[in-house]
Each structure stands twice: as C-alpha cells, then as structure tokens.
Design a protein around this motif. Sequence first.
Motif, short mmCIF file in Angstrom:
data_model
loop_
_atom_site.label_atom_id
_atom_site.label_comp_id
_atom_site.label_asym_id
_atom_site.label_seq_id
_atom_site.Cartn_x
_atom_site.Cartn_y
_atom_site.Cartn_z
N GLN A 238 0.88 -1.29 -0.03
CA GLN A 238 0.03 0.11 0.26
C GLN A 238 0.90 1.18 0.02
N GLU A 239 1.99 1.26 0.66
CA GLU A 239 2.86 2.40 0.96
C GLU A 239 3.48 2.80 -0.75
N GLU A 240 3.84 1.44 -1.14
CA GLU A 240 4.41 2.02 -2.59
C GLU A 240 3.66 2.23 -3.47
N LEU A 241 2.42 1.59 -3.42
CA LEU A 241 1.49 2.47 -4.38
C LEU A 241 0.95 3.76 -4.04
N ARG A 242 1.13 4.09 -2.83
CA ARG A 242 0.56 5.47 -2.40
C ARG A 242 1.70 6.53 -2.96
N GLN A 243 2.91 5.98 -2.84
CA GLN A 243 4.29 6.76 -3.23
C GLN A 243 4.30 6.79 -4.84
N LEU A 244 3.90 5.82 -5.45
CA LEU A 244 4.08 5.95 -7.04
C LEU A 244 2.81 6.68 -7.59
N PHE A 245 1.70 6.56 -6.92
CA PHE A 245 0.56 7.29 -7.69
C PHE A 245 -0.37 8.01 -6.51
N PRO A 246 -0.49 9.41 -6.39
CA PRO A 246 -1.30 9.79 -5.50
C PRO A 246 -2.63 9.19 -5.29
N LYS A 247 -3.04 8.79 -6.38
CA LYS A 247 -4.57 8.10 -6.57
C LYS A 247 -4.19 7.05 -7.36
N HIS A 248 -4.42 5.74 -6.77
CA HIS A 248 -4.26 4.71 -7.88
C HIS A 248 -4.81 4.77 -9.02
N PRO A 249 -3.82 4.64 -9.96
CA PRO A 249 -4.45 4.82 -11.62
C PRO A 249 -5.39 4.05 -12.14
N LEU A 250 -5.62 2.76 -11.37
CA LEU A 250 -6.30 1.80 -11.94
C LEU A 250 -7.85 1.92 -11.23
N VAL A 251 -7.97 2.57 -10.19
CA VAL A 251 -9.10 2.61 -9.52
C VAL A 251 -9.90 3.75 -9.76
N GLY A 252 -11.10 3.69 -9.77
CA GLY A 252 -12.02 4.66 -10.21
C GLY A 252 -12.34 4.74 -11.78
N LEU A 253 -12.80 5.68 -12.19
CA LEU A 253 -13.22 5.96 -13.76
C LEU A 253 -12.25 6.50 -14.43
N GLU A 254 -10.99 7.01 -14.11
CA GLU A 254 -9.94 7.68 -14.68
C GLU A 254 -9.49 7.17 -16.10
N LYS A 255 -9.58 5.79 -15.96
CA LYS A 255 -9.24 5.13 -17.32
C LYS A 255 -10.54 4.69 -18.01
N VAL A 256 -11.47 5.05 -17.73
CA VAL A 256 -12.57 4.60 -18.37
C VAL A 256 -13.14 5.60 -19.47
N ARG A 257 -12.96 5.11 -20.68
CA ARG A 257 -13.01 6.11 -21.75
C ARG A 257 -14.72 6.31 -21.81
N HIS A 258 -15.59 5.63 -21.75
CA HIS A 258 -17.31 6.04 -22.10
C HIS A 258 -17.71 5.16 -20.90
N VAL A 259 -18.74 5.81 -20.09
CA VAL A 259 -19.85 5.21 -19.36
C VAL A 259 -21.05 5.19 -20.23
N LEU A 260 -21.67 4.07 -20.05
CA LEU A 260 -22.93 3.77 -21.03
C LEU A 260 -23.87 3.39 -19.61
N ALA A 261 -24.73 4.32 -19.32
CA ALA A 261 -25.93 3.99 -18.22
C ALA A 261 -27.18 3.56 -19.00
N VAL A 262 -27.30 2.52 -18.48
CA VAL A 262 -28.67 1.72 -19.27
C VAL A 262 -30.06 2.06 -18.11
N ALA A 263 -31.03 2.84 -18.60
CA ALA A 263 -31.82 3.19 -17.81
C ALA A 263 -33.02 3.01 -18.35
N SER A 264 -34.29 2.85 -17.47
CA SER A 264 -35.67 2.67 -17.78
C SER A 264 -36.59 3.52 -17.07
#
Length: 348
Positions: free
Chosen positions: A82-108
Amino acid sequence: MIDEQLIRETVKDIQDPELKKSLLELGMIRDISVADGKVTLTLALTTSKCPKKEAMVTEIRRVLEELSGISRVDVKLTTLNQEELRQLFPKHPLVGLEKVRHVLAVASGKGGVGKTTIAVNVALALAEKGNRVGLLDADVYGPSLPVMLGLNEPPVWENQMMIPAEKFGLKIMSLGMLTEKNQSIIWRGPLVSRAINQLLGQVLWGDLDFLVVDLPPGTGDPSITIAKSIPQANVLMVTTPQEVALADVRRAIDLFRKFDMRIVGLVENMSYFFCGHTEKPIEIFGHGGGVKLSEEYGLPLLGEIPIDVEIGKGGDSGVPLMASVPDSETGRIFQGIAKKVMEGSRDH
Ligand SMILES: Nc1ncnc2c1ncn2[C@@H]1O[C@H](COP(=O)(O)OP(=O)(O)O)[C@@H](O)[C@H]1O
Ligand SMILES: [Mg+2]
C-alpha cells in the motif's frame, strides 16, 4: 559481460500495458541478479489479479533470452504494497473511472422492461467488437447481475480496493456483491450514495473502453444520486411498445437531460414475437412506442428487440444470449445496437 546494468538496459522499454509507463522506471522490476547466465528478478504488480501479468512476464523473458550468454530467466511475482502504491500514484491509477473512456448507463422508466437483460447483452456485444468492457450493477431496487451471470463469490479486496469479478470477458461489480448473501437491504439516500461511490471509486476498473451501468429504474433518489455521481455518462433508454411505459420514460429522459447526461438512443424491448407458425411478427405489447418517443425527442432508435425464449433461458441459466448464441437473429440486433453506441458515445 552480462551484469545488472545490462539487464536494466534491456528491459527498460517494457511498459505496464495499462499504465503505459516503463516497468523499470515505476520500480516494478526489482531485485535483479545475474549469476552463471541465470537472471533472477522480481516483478511487483499493482494487483495480483492483474490480467496482463502473463504478458509482461513473457515479454521480460523474451528480451532477456535474446541476450547471448543467458541460459535462464526467473521472474518472481509480487505485489506493490500500500505504501509503495501511495508513493507511486497519489491516487491509484486503475481505481475509479480515470481510465474508463465511456460510461454507458442503461436506464428505464420502470422495472421489468428488460433493462438488465439489455445492459448485459450490449456489454457482451461491445466486448465482442474488441472493447474492454466493465459492467456495473447499480440497481438498488433489485441488483440482479449476480443471478443473471451466475456469480456467487463476494468481491476480492486487496490494498483496500475491490477487484471486479470476471465472467464472459467482462469485469463485473454489483451492489448485490456488497451485501451478505440473500440479505435484502433497503437502500436509503446516504447509504445509496456511499455504496455507489464505493462502486465507482474503490473498484479496480482499470483501462476500459466502456463501463456499462445498469441503473435503477425510474426517477427516484437513487437515480438522481447516480446521475450526479457519473457526469458525462451516455444513457441508453430502454422502453417497451406500450403506451403506459412511455410516461415513465419521458420523466426519466427529462431527468437525465436536466443533469446534462447525453442520451445516445432508445432501445425498444419485447417489440414483437415470432411464434414459428407464421412469417409475420406478432406485436404482443402493441406497436410503435419506440418510434413515437424517438420522433418526439429527436433521439435515435438503436434497435427493437423481439421477445425471444433464448433471452428468458439466459436469464435463468446464468449464460446470457450474447454468450450462448451471439449470431442468432436477436444476437445480431444487439451487435447493431453496440455498433451504434460506439459511434454515438462521447468520451467520459
Ligand atoms: N426480449 C426478451 N425476451 C424474452 N424475455 C425477456 C426479454 N427481455 C427481458 N426478458 C425477461 O424479462 C425479465 C425481466 O427482465 P430484466 O432484464 O430483469 O428487466 P429489468 O432489469 O428492467 O427489471 C427477465 O426474466 C428476462 O429474462
Ligand atoms: Mg434489472
């Protein structure tokens, strides 16, 4: 002469396929030693579930084995702590939507119109076209993905991050996976926000082309919470041919527009039925709801899906139609919808 320096030189251009940075510079290749033509090194991964780990190991081996005088390459795997992750990336780059190009919400507008069915099959159709796809079940009223896809395991946690389940090539998380088995929760406002934020912000979604989100039906608080939490989402509205369903759909469209979400189009579900005795489709639930809405709101109608026993079967067996018979007539309709979604989605 083969020494650590030469090994470093040789591997320095190998990148983490998701982070697009040199493994060596990220400190993920470490503990290099060379003795009698044998190289030993450690590859520290962002997560032990990294889907690209085999590819990285293969590439490391390949470049090193090309050096003359090397007889063996041993790559040990470990994970960054965890410490190394924190040092390498202020916010983990693969967590969350940063690397998600499109969000497609299916609604009704209301439940039971086939929203989950369409979310699942469109997600699979998008994946079939070569997209990396995640599927998030955010339906607070009835998280049904675990059943529909035959997922029974709770999510795996690592370094305070949740790792999505994988099935049929999709990364999958469901609100249903955050609760104890068979425990139904009445999701009230703050609880909904917390759970949704967890599913968006604490899950290792990684590098995705599409995150398909199965929204709760209707225009209640949960929908508003989610609309606020996922700005820039593209919305796919599911409707049925009946007139009654349309009033709810209208309200939902108005809500999403209010929150500046972009509606990529409409899908009419349960449009018709081929009984097998005549050539003519039977319009069990009436006719033309999708077309009417499409004209009224100036939204494209991306597809009309028939009532298909394969869909019903898929819902029960845990194997959706696009996984069992992707080239069926209905499968091709889902492929057509996916194609139009790809053309019409704006970047997240
Ligand atoms: N086009 C269809 N043909 C046959 N069955 C369908 C079709 N669409 C949905 N269903 C079935 O209807 C039920 C409700 O669908 P579901 O996707 O769970 O709706 P929602 O998510 O809107 O509540 C499920 O049992 C599903 O298998
Ligand atoms: Mg559903």
